[in-house]
Write a protein that holds these residues in place. Structure first.
Motif, PDB file in Angstrom:
ATOM      1  N   CYS A  54       0.825  -1.197   0.000  1.00 55.62           N
ATOM      2  CA  CYS A  54       0.000   0.000   0.000  1.00 55.62           C
ATOM      3  C   CYS A  54       0.861   1.250   0.000  1.00 55.62           C
ATOM      4  N   CYS A  61      -1.834  -0.772  -3.760  1.00 53.87           N
ATOM      5  CA  CYS A  61      -2.925   0.117  -3.355  1.00 53.87           C
ATOM      6  C   CYS A  61      -2.340   1.512  -3.146  1.00 53.87           C
ATOM      7  N   ASP A  62      -2.885   2.486  -3.832  1.00 57.20           N
ATOM      8  CA  ASP A  62      -2.335   3.837  -3.767  1.00 57.20           C
ATOM      9  C   ASP A  62      -3.269   4.748  -2.972  1.00 57.20           C
ATOM     10  N   ASN A  63      -2.718   5.407  -1.978  1.00 57.15           N
ATOM     11  CA  ASN A  63      -3.525   6.262  -1.108  1.00 57.15           C
ATOM     12  C   ASN A  63      -3.455   7.749  -1.453  1.00 57.15           C
ATOM     13  N   ASN A  94      -9.457   7.696  -0.102  1.00 60.27           N
ATOM     14  CA  ASN A  94     -10.245   6.469  -0.032  1.00 60.27           C
ATOM     15  C   ASN A  94     -11.723   6.774  -0.245  1.00 60.27           C
ATOM     16  N   LEU A 119      -7.800  -6.910  -6.815  1.00 58.80           N
ATOM     17  CA  LEU A 119      -7.790  -5.484  -6.498  1.00 58.80           C
ATOM     18  C   LEU A 119      -8.837  -5.119  -5.457  1.00 58.80           C
ATOM     19  N   CYS A 165      -7.381  -4.082  -1.960  1.00 54.02           N
ATOM     20  CA  CYS A 165      -7.513  -2.625  -1.840  1.00 54.02           C
ATOM     21  C   CYS A 165      -9.000  -2.276  -1.685  1.00 54.02           C
ATOM     22  N   GLN A 173      -9.457   1.923  -1.397  1.00 53.34           N
ATOM     23  CA  GLN A 173      -8.627   2.884  -2.117  1.00 53.34           C
ATOM     24  C   GLN A 173      -9.284   3.281  -3.446  1.00 53.34           C
ATOM     25  N   ALA A 223      -5.825   1.989  -7.575  1.00 54.95           N
ATOM     26  CA  ALA A 223      -5.067   0.757  -7.345  1.00 54.95           C
ATOM     27  C   ALA A 223      -4.651   0.173  -8.680  1.00 54.95           C
ATOM     28  N   SER A 236      -2.961  -3.610 -10.525  1.00 55.06           N
ATOM     29  CA  SER A 236      -2.538  -5.009 -10.445  1.00 55.06           C
ATOM     30  C   SER A 236      -1.601  -5.300 -11.600  1.00 55.06           C
ATOM     31  N   ARG A 248      -5.743  -1.355 -13.870  1.00 47.91           N
ATOM     32  CA  ARG A 248      -5.682  -0.230 -12.944  1.00 47.91           C
ATOM     33  C   ARG A 248      -6.979   0.565 -12.995  1.00 47.91           C
TER      34      ARG A 248
END
Length: 246
Positions: free
Chosen positions: A6, A27-29, A33, A99, A103, A106, A109, A111, A119
């Motif tokens: 993450c 997982c990109d924050n 979220n 995903l 995630c 999020q 995200a 994969s 994505r």
């Protein structure tokens, strides 16, 4: 080999066995979220469920949006250029499940699998070159003559870059092989999401090739996987379609 992480920019996977495959979820924050059972989650579920519903698509590139304003979701699915249609859909459907499981909240995200990339994001992603988050691939085996091997890898990937970048809006992909020192054959593959311009595809691939010293200098196997493009080389033929020597 599977992994997930993450909120980081890159991930390194060491491939210790021949013919190994990779499977990574990031997982990109950075854009936040979403709330469970929100409109965004509903839109995301609908979009991912219908991503591969176009049965006339036989070139492995999917890009769709669903929703409006702040709840709009954009998604891109890209299969490796040699992957058959049924295998492509199967890979993307597996990625979809990974995903949403790994995630769960999020808004953005991605994969990375050996056969496909998937994505999604709340932000703009179509026609834009994106270089992160990236994935490094490397094998724990050194080439016999590092300098000459690196030169052969670079020549192969640069030649393939020109072919892939000149592809059309459906496919920007090229694979081929070249003889390395000691008569060893190197197999390479490069690919961009075909929504990129020729220049952006070329720039993305050239940038990925420049990362080889950081990820896999002198290794007999390596790769740089980015959201918009990817490069990979091996000392065995890892793609299905036969390709002539350059």
């Amino acid at each position: 080999m599977a992994s997930f992480v993450c909120g980081v920019l890159f991930l390194l996977i060491i491939i210790s066995q021949g013919n190994a495959q990779y499977n990574s979820v990031i997982c990109d924050n950075k854009i936040g979220n979403y709330e469970v059972n929100s409109t965004y989650q509903t839109n995301l579920d609908i979009l991912l469920s219908n991503l591969t519903s176009n049965t006339e698509n036989n070139y492995g590139f999917y890009n769709f949006s669903y929703g409006q304003n702040g709840d709009k979701v954009n998604a891109i699915g890209l299969c490796r250029g040699d992957v058959k249609q049924d295998d492509c859909r199967s890979c993307l459907n597996d990625s979809r499940g990974n995903l949403t499981h790994i995630c769960p909240i999020q808004k953005e995200a991605i994969s990375y699998q050996d056969r496909c990339m998937l994505r999604y994001s709340n932000g703009s992603i179509f026609g834009l070159m994106e270089t992160s988050p990236w994935l490094y691939l490397s094998k724990e085996i050194n080439a016999t003559n590092v300098k000459q091997f690196n030169e052969a890898v670079g020549n192969l990937l640069r030649n393939l870059t020109g072919i892939a970048a000149s592809g059309d809006s459906r496919t920007k992909y090229a694979a081929g092989n070249e003889t390395a020192p000691n008569f060893e054959t190197i197999y390479g593959l490069v690919q961009c999401t075909p929504d990129l311009s020729e220049k952006d595809c070329n720039d993305c691939l050239v940038g990925a090739i420049a990362e080889i010293p950081s990820c896999c200098d002198g290794k007999t196997s390596g790769g740089v996987i980015r959201p918009s493009c990817n490069i990979r080389y091996e000392n065995y033929r890892f793609y299905d379609a036969p390709a002539p020597s350059l």
